[in-house]
Design a protein around this motif. Sequence first.
Motif, PDB file in Angstrom:
ATOM      1  N   PRO A 224       8.173  37.631 -39.492  1.00  0.00           N
ATOM      2  CA  PRO A 224       7.895  36.261 -39.929  1.00  0.00           C
ATOM      3  C   PRO A 224       7.914  36.143 -41.447  1.00  0.00           C
ATOM      4  N   ALA A 225       8.373  34.998 -41.911  1.00  0.00           N
ATOM      5  CA  ALA A 225       8.362  34.734 -43.350  1.00  0.00           C
ATOM      6  C   ALA A 225       6.922  34.497 -43.790  1.00  0.00           C
ATOM      7  N   SER A 226       6.701  34.609 -45.067  1.00  0.00           N
ATOM      8  CA  SER A 226       5.342  34.387 -45.556  1.00  0.00           C
ATOM      9  C   SER A 226       4.944  32.934 -45.333  1.00  0.00           C
ATOM     10  N   ARG A 227       3.783  32.758 -44.796  1.00  0.00           N
ATOM     11  CA  ARG A 227       3.301  31.412 -44.486  1.00  0.00           C
ATOM     12  C   ARG A 227       2.671  30.818 -45.734  1.00  0.00           C
ATOM     13  N   THR A 228       3.235  29.723 -46.177  1.00  0.00           N
ATOM     14  CA  THR A 228       2.781  29.149 -47.441  1.00  0.00           C
ATOM     15  C   THR A 228       1.711  28.088 -47.256  1.00  0.00           C
ATOM     16  N   SER A 229       1.702  27.420 -46.132  1.00  0.00           N
ATOM     17  CA  SER A 229       0.734  26.341 -45.972  1.00  0.00           C
ATOM     18  C   SER A 229      -0.064  26.527 -44.691  1.00  0.00           C
ATOM     19  N   LEU A 230      -1.140  25.798 -44.625  1.00  0.00           N
ATOM     20  CA  LEU A 230      -1.999  25.847 -43.449  1.00  0.00           C
ATOM     21  C   LEU A 230      -1.287  25.271 -42.231  1.00  0.00           C
ATOM     22  N   ALA A 231      -0.488  24.234 -42.438  1.00  0.00           N
ATOM     23  CA  ALA A 231       0.243  23.607 -41.333  1.00  0.00           C
ATOM     24  C   ALA A 231       1.222  24.589 -40.699  1.00  0.00           C
ATOM     25  N   VAL A 232       1.916  25.361 -41.525  1.00  0.00           N
ATOM     26  CA  VAL A 232       2.879  26.342 -40.999  1.00  0.00           C
ATOM     27  C   VAL A 232       2.141  27.458 -40.275  1.00  0.00           C
ATOM     28  N   SER A 233       1.051  27.934 -40.838  1.00  0.00           N
ATOM     29  CA  SER A 233       0.319  29.018 -40.181  1.00  0.00           C
ATOM     30  C   SER A 233      -0.328  28.550 -38.874  1.00  0.00           C
ATOM     31  N   TYR A 234      -0.567  27.278 -38.723  1.00  0.00           N
ATOM     32  CA  TYR A 234      -1.084  26.739 -37.460  1.00  0.00           C
ATOM     33  C   TYR A 234       0.052  26.530 -36.464  1.00  0.00           C
TER      34      TYR A 234
ATOM     35  N   LYS B 103       1.371  28.178 -32.234  1.00  0.00           N
ATOM     36  CA  LYS B 103       1.599  27.188 -31.174  1.00  0.00           C
ATOM     37  C   LYS B 103       3.020  27.303 -30.641  1.00  0.00           C
ATOM     38  N   ASN B 104       3.984  27.515 -31.526  1.00  0.00           N
ATOM     39  CA  ASN B 104       5.374  27.675 -31.093  1.00  0.00           C
ATOM     40  C   ASN B 104       5.539  28.929 -30.243  1.00  0.00           C
ATOM     41  N   HIS B 105       4.846  30.003 -30.613  1.00  0.00           N
ATOM     42  CA  HIS B 105       4.923  31.231 -29.817  1.00  0.00           C
ATOM     43  C   HIS B 105       4.385  31.012 -28.412  1.00  0.00           C
ATOM     44  N   ARG B 106       3.292  30.270 -28.279  1.00  0.00           N
ATOM     45  CA  ARG B 106       2.736  30.000 -26.945  1.00  0.00           C
ATOM     46  C   ARG B 106       3.690  29.167 -26.105  1.00  0.00           C
ATOM     47  N   ILE B 107       4.350  28.201 -26.733  1.00  0.00           N
ATOM     48  CA  ILE B 107       5.302  27.369 -25.993  1.00  0.00           C
ATOM     49  C   ILE B 107       6.494  28.198 -25.535  1.00  0.00           C
ATOM     50  N   VAL B 108       6.987  29.060 -26.430  1.00  0.00           N
ATOM     51  CA  VAL B 108       8.117  29.917 -26.070  1.00  0.00           C
ATOM     52  C   VAL B 108       7.718  30.871 -24.951  1.00  0.00           C
TER      53      VAL B 108
END
Length: 120
Positions: free
Chosen positions: A15-25, A29-34
Amino acid sequence: IMFSLDLYLNFLRKPASRTSLAVSYQVPKNHRIVLALLPIETNESGLGMFTGVAFMLYRKVVANPTPIGQQIFIEMVTIGTHTPFIVTCFIKRTATKSSNKVRPVDPEVDHFETLRRSWN
């Protein structure tokens, strides 16, 4: 191709470095959906490969197929006849396995229990 690309992009790639709280959240969630969609995607890939291999073997085994025999074979191995049943089984298994049940707003109406009863 889509199955391998999906696995690579969501699980094997660093994973790329997470810059914001929205991306880290959003990433978990995307992993659970996948993860919820992977059984369906695996099913589609497997049935597609099965159909392709079955058609190749059918041409080698049966030299001069009759039109009725060929149609029966096509109906038996095509994806469209099996997919609704298998997807229904995945949905039923997921609905019964769900442990993170949300408490209903109205305690008299439990939508999850109604869904489980409708499957039985």
